[in-house]
Design an enzyme around this catalytic site. Sequence first.
Site, PDB file in Angstrom:
ATOM      1  N   TYR A 108       1.439  -1.184   0.176  1.00  0.00           N
ATOM      2  CA  TYR A 108       0.177  -0.195   0.112  1.00  0.00           C
ATOM      3  C   TYR A 108       0.996   1.741  -0.201  1.00  0.00           C
ATOM      4  CZ  TYR A 108      -4.642  -2.668   0.909  1.00  0.00           C
ATOM      5  OH  TYR A 108      -4.954  -3.989   0.598  1.00  0.00           O
TER       6      TYR A 108
ATOM      7  N   LYS B  30       2.805 -15.711   1.895  1.00  0.00           N
ATOM      8  CA  LYS B  30       2.608 -16.123   0.492  1.00  0.00           C
ATOM      9  C   LYS B  30       3.994 -16.995  -0.015  1.00  0.00           C
ATOM     10  CE  LYS B  30       0.140 -17.840  -3.347  1.00  0.00           C
ATOM     11  NZ  LYS B  30      -0.639 -18.602  -2.899  1.00  0.00           N
TER      12      LYS B  30
ATOM     13  N   ASP C 137      -3.527 -18.203   0.541  1.00  0.00           N
ATOM     14  CA  ASP C 137      -5.204 -18.865  -0.022  1.00  0.00           C
ATOM     15  C   ASP C 137      -5.659 -19.833   1.047  1.00  0.00           C
ATOM     16  OD1 ASP C 137      -2.646 -19.876   0.256  1.00  0.00           O
ATOM     17  OD2 ASP C 137      -2.847 -20.318  -1.948  1.00  0.00           O
TER      18      ASP C 137
ATOM     19  N   ASP D 287      -5.653  -6.787   5.585  1.00  0.00           N
ATOM     20  CA  ASP D 287      -6.918  -6.057   4.926  1.00  0.00           C
ATOM     21  C   ASP D 287      -8.135  -6.917   4.998  1.00  0.00           C
ATOM     22  OD1 ASP D 287      -8.615  -3.947   4.382  1.00  0.00           O
ATOM     23  OD2 ASP D 287      -7.155  -3.346   2.576  1.00  0.00           O
TER      24      ASP D 287
ATOM     25  N   ASP E  37     -11.080  -8.370   7.401  1.00  0.00           N
ATOM     26  CA  ASP E  37     -12.907  -8.157   7.367  1.00  0.00           C
ATOM     27  C   ASP E  37     -13.458  -9.489   7.281  1.00  0.00           C
ATOM     28  OD1 ASP E  37     -12.406  -5.311   6.772  1.00  0.00           O
ATOM     29  OD2 ASP E  37     -13.335  -5.329   4.816  1.00  0.00           O
TER      30      ASP E  37
END
Length: 358
Positions: A141, A192, A224, A248, A252
Amino acid sequence: MTRKIAILAGDGIGPEIIVEATKILDFLNSDMDLGLEFEIGLIGGAAYDAYKSPFPEQTIDLVKAADAVLLGAVGGKKWEGLDISVRPEKGLLGLRSELELFANLRPALLYPQLVAASTLKPEIVSGLDLMIVRELTGGIYFGQPRGIRELASGEKQAYNTLVYKESEILRIAHTAFKTAQKRNGRLCSVDKANVLECTEFWRNIMDSVAPEYPDVELSHMYVDNAAMQLVRAPKQFDVMVTTNLFGDILSDTAAMLTGSIGMLPSASLDINGKGMYEPIHGSAPDIAGKEIANPLATILSVAMMLRYTFELGTVADRIEAAVNKALDNGIRTSDIYSTGMQKVSTSQMGAAVLSGLK
Ligand code: NAD
Protein backbone atom coordinates in the site's frame (compact mmCIF):
# COMPACT_ATOMS: atom_id res chain seq x y z
CA MET A 1 -1.48 9.60 37.26
CA THR A 2 -3.07 11.45 34.34
CA ARG A 3 -4.12 9.62 31.21
CA LYS A 4 -5.01 11.86 28.28
CA ILE A 5 -7.57 10.67 25.73
CA ALA A 6 -8.28 12.56 22.50
CA ILE A 7 -11.86 12.00 21.37
CA LEU A 8 -12.60 12.39 17.66
CA ALA A 9 -16.23 11.61 16.88
CA GLY A 10 -15.99 12.22 13.12
CA ASP A 11 -18.98 11.93 10.81
CA GLY A 12 -22.26 10.08 10.29
CA ILE A 13 -23.07 7.86 13.27
CA GLY A 14 -19.66 8.77 14.81
CA PRO A 15 -21.03 11.38 17.26
CA GLU A 16 -23.97 9.12 18.30
CA ILE A 17 -21.80 6.13 19.20
CA ILE A 18 -19.00 8.19 20.76
CA VAL A 19 -21.43 9.81 23.20
CA GLU A 20 -22.32 6.37 24.58
CA ALA A 21 -18.67 5.32 24.84
CA THR A 22 -17.72 8.50 26.70
CA LYS A 23 -20.54 7.94 29.21
CA ILE A 24 -18.88 4.60 30.05
CA LEU A 25 -15.46 6.24 30.37
CA ASP A 26 -16.89 9.04 32.54
CA PHE A 27 -18.53 6.58 34.88
CA LEU A 28 -15.44 4.39 35.26
CA ASN A 29 -13.22 7.44 35.69
CA SER A 30 -15.12 8.65 38.74
CA ASP A 31 -15.95 5.17 40.06
CA MET A 32 -12.36 3.87 39.93
CA ASP A 33 -10.38 7.11 39.99
CA LEU A 34 -8.59 6.32 36.73
CA GLY A 35 -7.19 9.82 36.17
CA LEU A 36 -8.60 10.03 32.64
CA GLU A 37 -8.71 13.43 30.93
CA PHE A 38 -10.62 14.00 27.73
CA GLU A 39 -10.13 16.49 24.94
CA ILE A 40 -12.37 16.71 21.91
CA GLY A 41 -11.21 17.32 18.34
CA LEU A 42 -12.42 17.24 14.75
CA ILE A 43 -11.50 14.76 12.02
CA GLY A 44 -12.84 13.75 8.62
CA GLY A 45 -15.69 15.62 6.97
CA ALA A 46 -16.50 17.56 10.15
CA ALA A 47 -12.91 18.85 10.23
CA TYR A 48 -13.01 19.68 6.53
CA ASP A 49 -16.16 21.75 7.06
CA ALA A 50 -14.50 23.71 9.86
CA TYR A 51 -10.90 23.98 8.61
CA LYS A 52 -10.86 22.83 4.96
CA SER A 53 -8.70 19.89 6.04
CA PRO A 54 -9.76 16.38 7.21
CA PHE A 55 -6.81 16.31 9.65
CA PRO A 56 -6.12 19.93 10.67
CA GLU A 57 -3.17 21.21 12.71
CA GLN A 58 -5.33 21.51 15.84
CA THR A 59 -6.17 17.80 15.67
CA ILE A 60 -2.57 16.82 14.93
CA ASP A 61 -1.42 18.68 18.07
CA LEU A 62 -4.23 17.12 20.10
CA VAL A 63 -3.50 13.50 19.12
CA LYS A 64 0.25 13.95 19.56
CA ALA A 65 -0.24 15.21 23.11
CA ALA A 66 -2.69 12.41 24.00
CA ASP A 67 -1.85 8.94 25.34
CA ALA A 68 -4.67 7.37 23.36
CA VAL A 69 -7.22 8.36 20.72
CA LEU A 70 -10.85 7.25 20.56
CA LEU A 71 -12.35 7.63 17.10
CA GLY A 72 -15.93 7.25 15.84
CA ALA A 73 -15.89 7.04 12.05
CA VAL A 74 -15.31 9.31 9.07
CA GLY A 75 -16.87 9.82 5.65
CA GLY A 76 -20.14 10.49 3.97
CA LYS A 77 -21.83 11.47 0.69
CA LYS A 78 -21.43 15.19 1.36
CA TRP A 79 -17.66 14.97 0.90
CA GLU A 80 -17.44 12.35 -1.85
CA GLY A 81 -16.95 14.93 -4.59
CA LEU A 82 -13.94 16.56 -2.90
CA ASP A 83 -10.43 16.20 -4.22
CA ILE A 84 -8.99 12.90 -2.91
CA SER A 85 -6.32 14.78 -0.92
CA VAL A 86 -8.94 16.34 1.39
CA ARG A 87 -11.55 13.57 1.57
CA PRO A 88 -12.51 12.48 5.11
CA GLU A 89 -10.72 9.11 4.78
CA LYS A 90 -7.44 11.01 4.27
CA GLY A 91 -7.83 12.22 7.86
CA LEU A 92 -7.67 8.65 9.06
CA LEU A 93 -4.60 7.82 6.96
CA GLY A 94 -2.96 11.04 8.24
CA LEU A 95 -3.64 10.02 11.82
CA ARG A 96 -2.16 6.55 11.31
CA SER A 97 1.01 7.86 9.73
CA GLU A 98 1.42 10.89 12.05
CA LEU A 99 1.33 8.60 15.10
CA GLU A 100 3.18 5.74 13.35
CA LEU A 101 0.42 3.29 14.20
CA PHE A 102 1.99 0.27 12.55
CA ALA A 103 0.07 -2.51 14.32
CA ASN A 104 -3.62 -3.02 13.78
CA LEU A 105 -5.30 -5.42 16.22
CA ARG A 106 -8.68 -6.69 15.12
CA PRO A 107 -10.42 -9.22 17.34
CA ALA A 108 -13.20 -11.37 15.90
CA LEU A 109 -15.21 -12.55 18.86
CA LEU A 110 -18.58 -14.18 18.51
CA TYR A 111 -20.79 -13.54 21.50
CA PRO A 112 -22.71 -16.74 22.31
CA GLN A 113 -25.93 -14.71 22.41
CA LEU A 114 -25.39 -13.72 18.74
CA VAL A 115 -24.46 -17.08 17.19
CA ALA A 116 -27.51 -16.86 14.92
CA ALA A 117 -26.17 -13.60 13.37
CA SER A 118 -23.32 -15.48 11.65
CA THR A 119 -23.79 -16.83 8.15
CA LEU A 120 -21.82 -19.93 9.18
CA LYS A 121 -23.24 -22.95 11.00
CA PRO A 122 -23.32 -22.57 14.81
CA GLU A 123 -21.00 -25.57 15.33
CA ILE A 124 -18.34 -23.91 13.13
CA VAL A 125 -18.43 -20.48 14.79
CA SER A 126 -19.73 -20.79 18.32
CA GLY A 127 -16.91 -19.99 20.71
CA LEU A 128 -14.96 -18.11 18.02
CA ASP A 129 -12.37 -15.79 19.58
CA LEU A 130 -9.46 -14.83 17.37
CA MET A 131 -7.23 -11.80 16.94
CA ILE A 132 -5.73 -10.59 13.68
CA VAL A 133 -2.59 -8.48 13.93
CA ARG A 134 -2.17 -6.60 10.66
CA GLU A 135 0.90 -4.59 9.69
CA LEU A 136 -0.57 -1.19 8.89
CA THR A 137 2.02 1.27 7.60
CA GLY A 138 4.18 -0.72 5.18
CA GLY A 139 3.93 -3.25 2.38
CA ILE A 140 2.38 -2.81 -1.03
CA TYR A 141 0.00 0.00 0.00
CA PHE A 142 2.95 2.31 0.55
CA GLY A 143 5.79 0.75 -1.50
CA GLN A 144 7.60 2.83 -4.12
CA PRO A 145 7.80 2.95 -7.08
CA ARG A 146 4.15 2.81 -8.01
CA GLY A 147 2.05 4.16 -10.85
CA ILE A 148 1.21 3.63 -14.51
CA ARG A 149 3.93 3.82 -17.16
CA GLU A 150 4.21 3.36 -20.88
CA LEU A 151 6.36 0.51 -22.13
CA ALA A 152 8.66 0.76 -25.15
CA SER A 153 5.99 -1.14 -27.08
CA GLY A 154 3.55 1.71 -26.42
CA GLU A 155 1.42 -0.47 -24.13
CA LYS A 156 0.55 0.90 -20.69
CA GLN A 157 1.59 -0.98 -17.56
CA ALA A 158 0.46 -0.45 -13.98
CA TYR A 159 2.75 -1.37 -11.09
CA ASN A 160 3.01 -1.40 -7.29
CA THR A 161 5.87 -2.53 -5.09
CA LEU A 162 5.73 -4.94 -2.16
CA VAL A 163 8.52 -3.95 0.23
CA TYR A 164 9.26 -4.64 3.89
CA LYS A 165 12.29 -3.55 5.85
CA GLU A 166 13.62 -5.95 8.49
CA SER A 167 12.80 -3.40 11.23
CA GLU A 168 9.18 -3.17 10.08
CA ILE A 169 8.73 -6.94 10.29
CA LEU A 170 10.55 -7.19 13.61
CA ARG A 171 8.32 -4.65 15.35
CA ILE A 172 5.06 -6.25 14.15
CA ALA A 173 6.47 -9.67 15.11
CA HIS A 174 7.08 -8.51 18.68
CA THR A 175 3.57 -7.00 18.90
CA ALA A 176 2.07 -10.25 17.64
CA PHE A 177 4.08 -12.51 19.99
CA LYS A 178 3.21 -10.27 22.96
CA THR A 179 -0.46 -10.34 21.97
CA ALA A 180 -0.35 -14.14 21.81
CA GLN A 181 1.25 -14.21 25.27
CA LYS A 182 -1.74 -12.25 26.63
CA ARG A 183 -4.12 -14.77 25.01
CA ASN A 184 -3.77 -18.51 24.43
CA GLY A 185 -0.13 -18.55 23.30
CA ARG A 186 -0.66 -19.59 19.67
CA LEU A 187 0.50 -17.42 16.77
CA CYS A 188 -0.04 -18.16 13.08
CA SER A 189 1.97 -16.03 10.66
CA VAL A 190 0.31 -15.72 7.26
CA ASP A 191 2.36 -15.18 4.10
CA LYS A 192 2.87 -16.28 0.50
CA ALA A 193 6.45 -17.40 1.03
CA ASN A 194 6.22 -19.95 -1.80
CA VAL A 195 5.81 -17.17 -4.38
CA LEU A 196 6.87 -13.81 -2.92
CA GLU A 197 10.46 -13.23 -1.74
CA CYS A 198 9.25 -10.39 0.44
CA THR A 199 7.03 -12.69 2.46
CA GLU A 200 9.67 -15.44 2.57
CA PHE A 201 11.80 -12.78 4.28
CA TRP A 202 8.79 -12.10 6.56
CA ARG A 203 8.58 -15.80 7.47
CA ASN A 204 12.30 -16.04 8.25
CA ILE A 205 12.12 -13.02 10.55
CA MET A 206 9.10 -14.45 12.38
CA ASP A 207 11.14 -17.65 12.93
CA SER A 208 14.12 -15.62 14.18
CA VAL A 209 11.99 -13.85 16.81
CA ALA A 210 10.21 -17.00 18.04
CA PRO A 211 12.98 -18.17 20.48
CA GLU A 212 12.45 -14.94 22.47
CA TYR A 213 8.90 -16.11 23.23
CA PRO A 214 9.22 -19.78 24.26
CA ASP A 215 5.68 -19.68 25.68
CA VAL A 216 4.23 -18.91 22.23
CA GLU A 217 3.77 -21.63 19.63
CA LEU A 218 4.48 -20.19 16.16
CA SER A 219 3.08 -21.68 12.96
CA HIS A 220 3.00 -20.48 9.34
CA MET A 221 0.26 -20.63 6.74
CA TYR A 222 -0.03 -19.48 3.12
CA VAL A 223 -2.61 -16.77 2.69
CA ASP A 224 -4.82 -18.71 0.28
CA ASN A 225 -5.06 -21.57 2.77
CA ALA A 226 -5.62 -19.09 5.63
CA ALA A 227 -8.61 -17.58 3.80
CA MET A 228 -10.01 -21.06 3.30
CA GLN A 229 -9.37 -22.13 6.90
CA LEU A 230 -11.04 -18.98 8.25
CA VAL A 231 -14.36 -20.03 6.79
CA ARG A 232 -13.80 -23.81 7.16
CA ALA A 233 -12.60 -24.06 10.76
CA PRO A 234 -11.97 -20.57 12.22
CA LYS A 235 -11.68 -21.77 15.82
CA GLN A 236 -8.27 -23.32 15.08
CA PHE A 237 -6.77 -19.80 15.28
CA ASP A 238 -5.77 -17.77 18.33
CA VAL A 239 -3.64 -14.89 16.96
CA MET A 240 -2.83 -14.38 13.27
CA VAL A 241 -0.14 -11.93 12.11
CA THR A 242 0.19 -10.81 8.53
CA THR A 243 1.10 -8.07 6.05
CA ASN A 244 -0.91 -4.95 5.30
CA LEU A 245 -2.62 -6.27 2.15
CA PHE A 246 -3.33 -9.81 3.41
CA GLY A 247 -4.47 -8.41 6.76
CA ASP A 248 -6.85 -6.00 5.11
CA ILE A 249 -8.66 -8.87 3.42
CA LEU A 250 -8.42 -11.51 6.16
CA SER A 251 -9.55 -9.15 8.94
CA ASP A 252 -12.74 -8.29 7.06
CA THR A 253 -13.36 -11.99 6.42
CA ALA A 254 -12.85 -12.77 10.10
CA ALA A 255 -15.10 -9.88 11.12
CA MET A 256 -17.91 -11.20 9.00
CA LEU A 257 -17.73 -14.63 10.65
CA THR A 258 -19.41 -12.94 13.59
CA GLY A 259 -22.12 -11.49 11.37
CA SER A 260 -22.37 -8.21 13.24
CA ILE A 261 -20.29 -5.27 12.09
CA GLY A 262 -21.66 -3.15 14.93
CA MET A 263 -19.97 -5.37 17.55
CA LEU A 264 -16.31 -5.30 16.53
CA PRO A 265 -13.67 -2.98 17.99
CA SER A 266 -10.10 -2.39 16.83
CA ALA A 267 -6.82 -0.95 18.02
CA SER A 268 -3.94 0.59 16.08
CA LEU A 269 -0.76 0.79 18.13
CA ASP A 270 2.61 2.50 17.93
CA ILE A 271 5.88 1.08 19.21
CA ASN A 272 5.23 2.35 22.76
CA GLY A 273 1.68 1.05 23.02
CA LYS A 274 0.06 4.42 22.36
CA GLY A 275 -3.02 3.67 20.36
CA MET A 276 -5.97 4.77 18.29
CA TYR A 277 -9.14 2.83 19.06
CA GLU A 278 -12.17 2.68 16.80
CA PRO A 279 -15.02 0.43 15.73
CA ILE A 280 -14.26 -1.45 12.52
CA HIS A 281 -17.37 -0.12 10.80
CA GLY A 282 -17.66 3.16 8.90
CA SER A 283 -19.86 6.20 9.39
CA ALA A 284 -23.02 4.36 8.22
CA PRO A 285 -24.62 7.40 6.52
CA ASP A 286 -27.74 5.31 5.78
CA ILE A 287 -28.67 5.21 9.47
CA ALA A 288 -26.97 8.39 10.78
CA GLY A 289 -29.25 10.57 12.91
CA LYS A 290 -31.82 7.78 13.36
CA GLU A 291 -30.59 6.76 16.83
CA ILE A 292 -30.44 3.09 15.81
CA ALA A 293 -26.66 2.58 15.43
CA ASN A 294 -25.10 -0.09 17.62
CA PRO A 295 -22.64 1.60 20.04
CA LEU A 296 -21.12 -1.68 21.29
CA ALA A 297 -18.15 -1.75 18.87
CA THR A 298 -17.14 1.68 20.16
CA ILE A 299 -17.72 0.74 23.79
CA LEU A 300 -15.61 -2.40 23.25
CA SER A 301 -12.94 -0.20 21.64
CA VAL A 302 -12.78 1.66 24.96
CA ALA A 303 -12.18 -1.71 26.65
CA MET A 304 -9.30 -2.37 24.23
CA MET A 305 -7.86 1.06 25.02
CA LEU A 306 -7.89 0.35 28.74
CA ARG A 307 -6.29 -3.07 28.18
CA TYR A 308 -3.61 -2.25 25.60
CA THR A 309 -2.57 1.38 26.18
CA PHE A 310 -3.32 1.81 29.87
CA GLU A 311 -2.75 -1.81 30.95
CA LEU A 312 -5.98 -1.78 32.95
CA GLY A 313 -7.09 -5.27 31.96
CA THR A 314 -9.45 -5.70 34.89
CA VAL A 315 -11.32 -2.49 34.00
CA ALA A 316 -11.56 -3.73 30.41
CA ASP A 317 -12.94 -7.04 31.73
CA ARG A 318 -15.59 -5.06 33.60
CA ILE A 319 -16.79 -3.34 30.40
CA GLU A 320 -16.85 -6.61 28.47
CA ALA A 321 -18.83 -8.27 31.26
CA ALA A 322 -21.35 -5.40 31.18
CA VAL A 323 -21.75 -5.81 27.40
CA ASN A 324 -22.33 -9.54 27.93
CA LYS A 325 -24.92 -8.80 30.58
CA ALA A 326 -26.84 -6.44 28.27
CA LEU A 327 -26.85 -9.16 25.59
CA ASP A 328 -27.88 -11.80 28.16
CA ASN A 329 -30.81 -9.58 29.07
CA GLY A 330 -32.00 -9.68 25.47
CA ILE A 331 -31.16 -6.02 24.73
CA ARG A 332 -30.51 -5.57 20.98
CA THR A 333 -30.03 -2.72 18.55
CA SER A 334 -31.69 -3.38 15.20
CA ASP A 335 -28.52 -4.70 13.47
CA ILE A 336 -28.34 -7.64 15.92
CA TYR A 337 -32.05 -7.97 16.64
CA SER A 338 -33.81 -11.33 16.45
CA THR A 339 -37.36 -12.36 17.35
CA GLY A 340 -38.10 -12.42 21.06
CA MET A 341 -35.43 -9.89 21.95
CA GLN A 342 -35.94 -6.29 23.07
CA LYS A 343 -35.16 -3.81 20.29
CA VAL A 344 -33.54 -0.64 21.65
CA SER A 345 -32.04 2.65 20.42
CA THR A 346 -28.37 3.65 20.48
CA SER A 347 -28.69 5.48 23.81
CA GLN A 348 -30.78 2.72 25.38
CA MET A 349 -28.04 0.21 24.53
CA GLY A 350 -25.47 2.57 26.06
CA ALA A 351 -27.63 2.87 29.17
CA ALA A 352 -27.97 -0.92 29.41
CA VAL A 353 -24.17 -1.33 29.45
CA LEU A 354 -23.83 1.48 31.97
CA SER A 355 -26.35 -0.12 34.31
CA GLY A 356 -24.44 -3.42 33.93
CA LEU A 357 -21.31 -1.59 35.13
CA LYS A 358 -23.10 -0.20 38.13
P1 NAD B 1 -20.26 1.20 6.91
O1 NAD B 1 -19.48 0.34 7.81
O2 NAD B 1 -20.39 2.63 7.32
O3 NAD B 1 -21.73 0.61 6.74
C1 NAD B 1 -21.97 -0.68 6.17
C2 NAD B 1 -23.36 -1.16 6.64
O4 NAD B 1 -23.30 -1.52 8.03
C3 NAD B 1 -24.44 -0.09 6.53
O5 NAD B 1 -25.65 -0.69 6.16
C4 NAD B 1 -24.55 0.46 7.93
O6 NAD B 1 -25.82 0.98 8.25
C5 NAD B 1 -24.21 -0.75 8.78
N1 NAD B 1 -23.56 -0.36 10.03
C6 NAD B 1 -22.30 0.11 10.17
N2 NAD B 1 -22.04 0.40 11.44
C7 NAD B 1 -23.16 0.10 12.14
C8 NAD B 1 -23.52 0.18 13.52
N3 NAD B 1 -22.67 0.63 14.46
N4 NAD B 1 -24.76 -0.19 13.88
C9 NAD B 1 -25.61 -0.65 12.97
N5 NAD B 1 -25.35 -0.77 11.66
C10 NAD B 1 -24.12 -0.39 11.24
O7 NAD B 1 -19.57 1.10 5.47
P2 NAD B 1 -19.89 1.89 4.12
O8 NAD B 1 -21.36 2.11 4.00
O9 NAD B 1 -19.16 1.17 3.08
O10 NAD B 1 -19.19 3.31 4.29
C11 NAD B 1 -19.85 4.49 4.71
C12 NAD B 1 -18.82 5.60 4.89
O11 NAD B 1 -17.91 5.23 5.94
C13 NAD B 1 -17.95 5.86 3.65
O12 NAD B 1 -17.76 7.23 3.52
C14 NAD B 1 -16.65 5.14 3.97
O13 NAD B 1 -15.55 5.72 3.31
C15 NAD B 1 -16.57 5.37 5.46
N6 NAD B 1 -15.75 4.38 6.18
C16 NAD B 1 -15.06 4.86 7.25
C17 NAD B 1 -14.33 4.00 8.04
C18 NAD B 1 -13.65 4.55 9.25
O14 NAD B 1 -13.93 5.67 9.65
N7 NAD B 1 -12.77 3.80 9.88
C19 NAD B 1 -14.30 2.63 7.75
C20 NAD B 1 -15.06 2.15 6.68
C21 NAD B 1 -15.79 3.05 5.90
